[in-house]
Design an enzyme around this catalytic site. Structure first.
Site, mmCIF file in Angstrom:
data_model
loop_
_atom_site.group_PDB
_atom_site.id
_atom_site.type_symbol
_atom_site.label_atom_id
_atom_site.label_comp_id
_atom_site.label_asym_id
_atom_site.label_seq_id
_atom_site.Cartn_x
_atom_site.Cartn_y
_atom_site.Cartn_z
ATOM 1 C CB CYS A 52 -0.980 -0.035 1.371
ATOM 2 S SG CYS A 52 -1.645 1.613 1.626
ATOM 3 C CG ASP A 59 -2.267 -3.911 -0.663
ATOM 4 O OD1 ASP A 59 -3.104 -4.145 0.182
ATOM 5 O OD2 ASP A 59 -1.897 -2.997 -1.016
#
Length: 154
Positions: A52, A59
Protein backbone atom coordinates in the site's frame (compact mmCIF):
# COMPACT_ATOMS: atom_id res chain seq x y z
CA UNK A 1 24.48 -17.16 -32.53
CA UNK A 2 20.82 -17.34 -31.53
CA UNK A 3 19.13 -20.65 -31.98
CA UNK A 4 15.47 -21.49 -31.95
CA UNK A 5 15.97 -22.64 -28.35
CA UNK A 6 17.28 -19.37 -26.91
CA UNK A 7 16.08 -16.67 -29.35
CA UNK A 8 17.94 -13.95 -27.43
CA UNK A 9 16.39 -14.83 -24.06
CA UNK A 10 18.75 -14.09 -21.19
CA UNK A 11 16.86 -15.12 -18.06
CA UNK A 12 15.54 -18.54 -18.99
CA UNK A 13 17.86 -21.29 -17.74
CA UNK A 14 20.00 -18.91 -15.68
CA UNK A 15 20.34 -18.46 -11.93
CA UNK A 16 17.45 -16.30 -10.77
CA UNK A 17 18.28 -12.79 -9.59
CA UNK A 18 15.29 -11.18 -7.88
CA UNK A 19 14.87 -7.40 -8.05
CA UNK A 20 13.94 -5.59 -4.85
CA UNK A 21 11.56 -3.07 -6.48
CA UNK A 22 9.51 -2.51 -9.63
CA UNK A 23 11.65 -3.70 -12.55
CA UNK A 24 10.05 -3.58 -16.02
CA UNK A 25 13.50 -4.04 -17.56
CA UNK A 26 13.45 -7.75 -16.64
CA UNK A 27 10.65 -8.47 -19.13
CA UNK A 28 11.75 -10.39 -22.22
CA UNK A 29 9.89 -11.37 -25.35
CA UNK A 30 10.34 -13.83 -28.17
CA UNK A 31 8.95 -14.23 -31.68
CA UNK A 32 5.44 -15.63 -32.01
CA UNK A 33 5.71 -18.57 -34.39
CA UNK A 34 2.04 -18.23 -35.35
CA UNK A 35 1.37 -14.47 -35.76
CA UNK A 36 -1.32 -15.12 -38.39
CA UNK A 37 -3.39 -17.13 -35.91
CA UNK A 38 -5.60 -15.49 -33.30
CA UNK A 39 -5.27 -17.45 -30.06
CA UNK A 40 -5.27 -16.84 -26.32
CA UNK A 41 -2.29 -17.02 -23.96
CA UNK A 42 -3.23 -16.91 -20.29
CA UNK A 43 -1.13 -16.47 -17.17
CA UNK A 44 -2.27 -16.73 -13.59
CA UNK A 45 -0.16 -15.42 -10.71
CA UNK A 46 -1.95 -16.42 -7.47
CA UNK A 47 0.82 -15.09 -5.18
CA UNK A 48 1.19 -11.45 -6.32
CA UNK A 49 2.14 -8.97 -3.62
CA UNK A 50 2.66 -5.23 -3.54
CA UNK A 51 2.63 -2.56 -0.85
CA UNK A 52 0.00 0.00 0.00
CA UNK A 53 1.57 3.34 -0.99
CA UNK A 54 0.11 5.05 2.10
CA UNK A 55 0.52 2.52 4.94
CA UNK A 56 3.29 0.32 3.53
CA UNK A 57 1.24 -2.76 4.46
CA UNK A 58 1.35 -5.72 2.07
CA UNK A 59 -1.45 -6.32 -0.40
CA UNK A 60 -2.04 -9.80 -1.80
CA UNK A 61 -3.71 -10.66 -5.09
CA UNK A 62 -4.20 -13.11 -7.86
CA UNK A 63 -3.18 -11.43 -11.13
CA UNK A 64 -4.72 -12.84 -14.31
CA UNK A 65 -3.25 -11.90 -17.67
CA UNK A 66 -4.83 -12.97 -20.96
CA UNK A 67 -3.67 -11.84 -24.37
CA UNK A 68 -3.85 -12.52 -28.07
CA UNK A 69 -0.27 -12.20 -29.32
CA UNK A 70 0.91 -10.27 -32.33
CA UNK A 71 4.51 -10.67 -33.49
CA UNK A 72 6.01 -11.03 -29.99
CA UNK A 73 5.18 -12.99 -26.83
CA UNK A 74 6.26 -12.53 -23.21
CA UNK A 75 8.69 -15.11 -21.83
CA UNK A 76 7.13 -16.65 -18.70
CA UNK A 77 10.17 -16.63 -16.37
CA UNK A 78 10.79 -12.95 -17.07
CA UNK A 79 7.09 -12.29 -16.40
CA UNK A 80 7.40 -14.10 -13.06
CA UNK A 81 10.42 -11.98 -12.11
CA UNK A 82 8.64 -8.82 -13.23
CA UNK A 83 5.53 -9.58 -11.17
CA UNK A 84 7.74 -10.50 -8.19
CA UNK A 85 9.40 -7.06 -8.48
CA UNK A 86 6.17 -5.44 -7.22
CA UNK A 87 6.74 -7.06 -3.82
CA UNK A 88 8.36 -3.96 -2.31
CA UNK A 89 6.66 -1.48 -4.62
CA UNK A 90 4.02 0.87 -3.26
CA UNK A 91 1.06 1.38 -5.60
CA UNK A 92 -2.71 1.24 -5.42
CA UNK A 93 -4.39 -1.90 -6.76
CA UNK A 94 -5.78 -0.11 -9.80
CA UNK A 95 -2.33 1.30 -10.61
CA UNK A 96 -0.66 -2.12 -10.41
CA UNK A 97 -3.11 -3.61 -12.92
CA UNK A 98 -2.77 -0.70 -15.37
CA UNK A 99 1.03 -0.57 -15.07
CA UNK A 100 1.30 -4.31 -15.73
CA UNK A 101 -0.92 -4.01 -18.80
CA UNK A 102 0.96 -0.98 -20.21
CA UNK A 103 4.37 -2.59 -19.66
CA UNK A 104 3.23 -5.72 -21.52
CA UNK A 105 1.81 -3.61 -24.37
CA UNK A 106 5.17 -1.83 -24.71
CA UNK A 107 7.02 -5.15 -24.63
CA UNK A 108 5.06 -7.11 -27.20
CA UNK A 109 2.38 -4.97 -28.91
CA UNK A 110 -0.31 -7.65 -28.53
CA UNK A 111 -3.45 -7.70 -30.63
CA UNK A 112 -5.46 -7.74 -27.42
CA UNK A 113 -4.68 -7.93 -23.68
CA UNK A 114 -6.55 -7.86 -20.40
CA UNK A 115 -5.27 -7.84 -16.84
CA UNK A 116 -7.37 -8.49 -13.75
CA UNK A 117 -6.31 -8.16 -10.13
CA UNK A 118 -8.24 -10.15 -7.54
CA UNK A 119 -6.97 -8.46 -4.38
CA UNK A 120 -7.74 -10.03 -1.01
CA UNK A 121 -9.83 -8.02 1.43
CA UNK A 122 -8.33 -5.44 3.72
CA UNK A 123 -10.69 -3.62 6.03
CA UNK A 124 -13.50 -5.84 4.81
CA UNK A 125 -13.37 -4.74 1.16
CA UNK A 126 -12.06 -6.61 -1.87
CA UNK A 127 -10.92 -4.71 -4.94
CA UNK A 128 -10.89 -6.34 -8.39
CA UNK A 129 -9.50 -3.87 -10.95
CA UNK A 130 -9.70 -4.83 -14.63
CA UNK A 131 -7.93 -3.17 -17.56
CA UNK A 132 -7.89 -4.13 -21.22
CA UNK A 133 -6.60 -2.95 -24.59
CA UNK A 134 -7.25 -3.81 -28.21
CA UNK A 135 -4.93 -2.73 -31.01
CA UNK A 136 -6.40 0.48 -32.51
CA UNK A 137 -7.96 0.22 -35.95
CA UNK A 138 -8.55 -3.53 -35.68
CA UNK A 139 -11.38 -5.81 -34.64
CA UNK A 140 -9.53 -6.13 -31.33
CA UNK A 141 -10.26 -2.48 -30.45
CA UNK A 142 -13.97 -3.29 -30.84
CA UNK A 143 -13.47 -6.44 -28.79
CA UNK A 144 -11.81 -4.43 -26.00
CA UNK A 145 -14.73 -1.99 -25.86
CA UNK A 146 -17.26 -4.82 -25.74
CA UNK A 147 -15.37 -6.84 -23.10
CA UNK A 148 -14.89 -3.74 -20.94
CA UNK A 149 -18.64 -3.12 -20.96
CA UNK A 150 -19.31 -6.72 -19.93
CA UNK A 151 -16.18 -7.62 -17.94
CA UNK A 152 -18.10 -8.49 -14.79
CA UNK A 153 -19.99 -11.21 -16.69
CA UNK A 154 -16.83 -13.09 -17.78
Amino acid sequence: METRENEGLHTLGQKTAYKSDYAPEVLESFANRHPGNDYWVRFNCPEFTSLCPITGQPDFAEIRISYIPGERMVESKSLKLYLFSFRNHGDFHEDCVNVIMKDLIRLMDPKYIEVTGLFTPRGGISIYPYANYGRPGTKFADMAAERLLHHDMQ
